[in-house]
Design a protein around this motif. Sequence first.
Motif, PDB file in Angstrom:
ATOM      1  N   ILE A  84       0.674  -1.063   0.066  1.00 22.72           N
ATOM      2  CA  ILE A  84       0.301   0.323  -0.262  1.00 22.72           C
ATOM      3  C   ILE A  84       0.238   1.216  -0.187  1.00 22.72           C
ATOM      4  O   ILE A  84       0.760   2.437  -0.520  1.00 22.72           O
ATOM      5  CB  ILE A  84      -0.856   0.255   1.157  1.00 22.72           C
ATOM      6  CG1 ILE A  84      -1.924  -1.199   0.886  1.00 22.72           C
ATOM      7  CG2 ILE A  84      -1.505   1.094   1.166  1.00 22.72           C
ATOM      8  CD1 ILE A  84      -2.814  -1.360   2.918  1.00 22.72           C
ATOM      9  N   GLY A  85       1.977   1.479   1.128  1.00 23.51           N
ATOM     10  CA  GLY A  85       2.856   2.750   0.776  1.00 23.51           C
ATOM     11  C   GLY A  85       3.395   2.700  -0.652  1.00 23.51           C
ATOM     12  O   GLY A  85       3.464   3.450  -1.563  1.00 23.51           O
ATOM     13  N   TYR A  86       4.140   1.754  -1.078  1.00 16.57           N
ATOM     14  CA  TYR A  86       3.913   1.767  -2.625  1.00 16.57           C
ATOM     15  C   TYR A  86       2.944   2.590  -3.517  1.00 16.57           C
ATOM     16  O   TYR A  86       3.448   3.371  -4.819  1.00 16.57           O
ATOM     17  CB  TYR A  86       4.620   0.118  -3.681  1.00 16.57           C
ATOM     18  CG  TYR A  86       4.944   0.203  -4.622  1.00 16.57           C
ATOM     19  CD1 TYR A  86       5.599   0.809  -5.731  1.00 16.57           C
ATOM     20  CD2 TYR A  86       3.897  -0.557  -5.640  1.00 16.57           C
ATOM     21  CE1 TYR A  86       5.216   1.240  -6.986  1.00 16.57           C
ATOM     22  CE2 TYR A  86       3.708  -0.993  -6.858  1.00 16.57           C
ATOM     23  CZ  TYR A  86       4.571  -0.094  -7.609  1.00 16.57           C
ATOM     24  OH  TYR A  86       4.561   0.264  -9.353  1.00 16.57           O
ATOM     25  N   ARG A  92      -1.433   5.926  -7.007  1.00 18.69           N
ATOM     26  CA  ARG A  92      -2.445   5.287  -6.638  1.00 18.69           C
ATOM     27  C   ARG A  92      -3.369   4.900  -6.165  1.00 18.69           C
ATOM     28  O   ARG A  92      -3.179   3.778  -4.960  1.00 18.69           O
ATOM     29  CB  ARG A  92      -1.685   4.174  -7.357  1.00 18.69           C
ATOM     30  CG  ARG A  92      -0.728   4.268  -8.981  1.00 18.69           C
ATOM     31  CD  ARG A  92      -0.669   2.444  -9.080  1.00 18.69           C
ATOM     32  NE  ARG A  92      -0.871   1.359  -9.227  1.00 18.69           N
ATOM     33  CZ  ARG A  92      -0.511   0.542  -9.020  1.00 18.69           C
ATOM     34  NH1 ARG A  92       0.893   0.177  -9.817  1.00 18.69           N
ATOM     35  NH2 ARG A  92      -0.164  -0.597  -9.003  1.00 18.69           N
ATOM     36  N   LYS A  93      -4.026   5.936  -5.496  1.00 13.67           N
ATOM     37  CA  LYS A  93      -5.088   5.714  -4.155  1.00 13.67           C
ATOM     38  C   LYS A  93      -6.486   5.178  -4.619  1.00 13.67           C
ATOM     39  O   LYS A  93      -6.115   4.655  -3.266  1.00 13.67           O
ATOM     40  CB  LYS A  93      -4.927   7.955  -4.602  1.00 13.67           C
ATOM     41  CG  LYS A  93      -4.119   8.460  -4.054  1.00 13.67           C
ATOM     42  CD  LYS A  93      -4.278  10.294  -3.462  1.00 13.67           C
ATOM     43  CE  LYS A  93      -3.175  10.480  -3.731  1.00 13.67           C
ATOM     44  NZ  LYS A  93      -3.410  12.600  -3.048  1.00 13.67           N
ATOM     45  N   LYS A  94      -6.310   5.012  -5.052  1.00 15.20           N
ATOM     46  CA  LYS A  94      -7.918   4.488  -5.872  1.00 15.20           C
ATOM     47  C   LYS A  94      -7.716   2.821  -4.959  1.00 15.20           C
ATOM     48  O   LYS A  94      -8.191   2.249  -4.093  1.00 15.20           O
ATOM     49  CB  LYS A  94      -8.608   4.124  -7.067  1.00 15.20           C
ATOM     50  CG  LYS A  94      -9.967   3.635  -6.599  1.00 15.20           C
ATOM     51  CD  LYS A  94     -10.780   4.036  -8.011  1.00 15.20           C
ATOM     52  CE  LYS A  94     -11.781   3.113  -8.621  1.00 15.20           C
ATOM     53  NZ  LYS A  94     -12.654   3.653  -9.612  1.00 15.20           N
ATOM     54  N   ALA A 126      -0.905   1.363  11.602  1.00 10.57           N
ATOM     55  CA  ALA A 126       0.019   2.125  10.714  1.00 10.57           C
ATOM     56  C   ALA A 126      -1.500   2.366  10.055  1.00 10.57           C
ATOM     57  O   ALA A 126      -0.896   2.897   9.124  1.00 10.57           O
ATOM     58  CB  ALA A 126       1.060   0.685  10.037  1.00 10.57           C
ATOM     59  N   LEU A 127      -2.568   1.595   8.935  1.00 11.28           N
ATOM     60  CA  LEU A 127      -3.024   1.651   8.186  1.00 11.28           C
ATOM     61  C   LEU A 127      -4.357   2.951   8.402  1.00 11.28           C
ATOM     62  O   LEU A 127      -4.861   3.234   7.556  1.00 11.28           O
ATOM     63  CB  LEU A 127      -3.905   0.017   8.066  1.00 11.28           C
ATOM     64  CG  LEU A 127      -3.548  -1.232   7.921  1.00 11.28           C
ATOM     65  CD1 LEU A 127      -4.416  -1.785   7.729  1.00 11.28           C
ATOM     66  CD2 LEU A 127      -2.785  -0.246   6.372  1.00 11.28           C
ATOM     67  N   ILE A 128      -4.204   2.643   9.445  1.00 17.08           N
ATOM     68  CA  ILE A 128      -5.152   4.294  10.280  1.00 17.08           C
ATOM     69  C   ILE A 128      -4.438   5.458   9.664  1.00 17.08           C
ATOM     70  O   ILE A 128      -5.151   6.150   9.545  1.00 17.08           O
ATOM     71  CB  ILE A 128      -5.496   4.265  11.847  1.00 17.08           C
ATOM     72  CG1 ILE A 128      -6.805   2.698  11.655  1.00 17.08           C
ATOM     73  CG2 ILE A 128      -5.854   5.445  11.882  1.00 17.08           C
ATOM     74  CD1 ILE A 128      -6.632   2.255  13.419  1.00 17.08           C
ATOM     75  N   GLY A 129      -3.401   5.439   9.646  1.00 12.81           N
ATOM     76  CA  GLY A 129      -1.814   6.449   9.628  1.00 12.81           C
ATOM     77  C   GLY A 129      -2.315   6.142   7.996  1.00 12.81           C
ATOM     78  O   GLY A 129      -2.237   7.360   7.596  1.00 12.81           O
ATOM     79  N   TYR A 130      -2.701   5.442   7.370  1.00 10.33           N
ATOM     80  CA  TYR A 130      -2.116   6.080   5.755  1.00 10.33           C
ATOM     81  C   TYR A 130      -3.710   6.392   5.289  1.00 10.33           C
ATOM     82  O   TYR A 130      -3.485   6.931   4.228  1.00 10.33           O
ATOM     83  CB  TYR A 130      -3.029   4.192   4.916  1.00 10.33           C
ATOM     84  CG  TYR A 130      -1.509   3.568   4.671  1.00 10.33           C
ATOM     85  CD1 TYR A 130      -0.285   4.209   4.977  1.00 10.33           C
ATOM     86  CD2 TYR A 130      -1.739   1.832   5.319  1.00 10.33           C
ATOM     87  CE1 TYR A 130       0.902   3.537   4.527  1.00 10.33           C
ATOM     88  CE2 TYR A 130      -0.049   1.538   5.157  1.00 10.33           C
ATOM     89  CZ  TYR A 130       0.889   1.928   4.707  1.00 10.33           C
ATOM     90  OH  TYR A 130       2.073   1.092   4.184  1.00 10.33           O
ATOM     91  N   GLN A 131      -4.802   6.133   6.065  1.00  7.14           N
ATOM     92  CA  GLN A 131      -5.883   6.261   6.146  1.00  7.14           C
ATOM     93  C   GLN A 131      -6.386   8.034   5.905  1.00  7.14           C
ATOM     94  O   GLN A 131      -6.547   9.006   4.896  1.00  7.14           O
ATOM     95  CB  GLN A 131      -7.487   5.847   6.598  1.00  7.14           C
ATOM     96  CG  GLN A 131      -7.874   4.577   6.333  1.00  7.14           C
ATOM     97  CD  GLN A 131      -8.807   3.636   6.766  1.00  7.14           C
ATOM     98  OE1 GLN A 131      -8.428   4.060   8.482  1.00  7.14           O
ATOM     99  NE2 GLN A 131      -9.357   3.122   6.997  1.00  7.14           N
TER     100      GLN A 131
END
Length: 254
Positions: A84-86, A92-94, A126-131
């Motif tokens: 996801i980080g990549y 490629r946000k979607k 970490a995923l919440i951080g992505y959000q």
Amino acid sequence: MERAGSTFWLIIFFLLVAGLSNAFPQEEQPGKTKLDSIQHQLKTSYLRSQMVRWPALIEQLYRQKQHNDFDRIFTLCEAQYGYIGYLLSEKRKKEAQQRIDQTMAILDEGINRYPDSAKLYTIKAALIGYQIGLKPWKAPWLGPKSQDNIELAKKLNAQEPRVWFEEGNSYFFRPAIFGGSRKTAIQQYEKAWKLMNAEPDAKQTWFYYYTGAWLGKTYMDEDRKGEANRLFKQLLNEAPNFRWVKEELLPLSR
């Protein structure tokens, strides 16, 4: 609260995407199980900056079944975290959001089955951080949720290095007005690195090298080039084909 906007994800995942244009032949791992082989391929493709191989490996993890399913769930979620980080760095946000949603569902199932796993709560943080990176305006609501998961993970297992790494990220990317501190972040990264080096199998994972490279880059950001240089040399001694460190980070640390 995390730093808003594209800076949030662009910096932290810079290590994951350097040199993606080069192609390398697939390398099989002489391990004991199929999961061992997938983990090895994740590591070698990361070291070679060949993240384009990860979707196929992640798909294998979805299909892989074994007696101890925790290892599969964790490896899958951590691989998604990296990929996801990549995607975010490639704008490629979607697709990134789709994978966040998929991984959150797997994490919720995994946490329900393994409620004492600090590792799973850390990935959720970490995923919440992505959000937050995707929708910065949600930071006032999502930031505390991310921190709550870090604190819960810490209570479950304070010896888990990923807990301290993610807490380091929280301090590193948080504005100073909201408690952010580069100094504190480095202290947390150093603790994560020390704990990770104490784990006998840590060097079998891509995350070990990611943690070391990120700590070294953070040293350089704070003009601590001597420490960065020593760390980069250690990483290359362990993994001579770590392309990002060899070709970019180490020369900058001299």
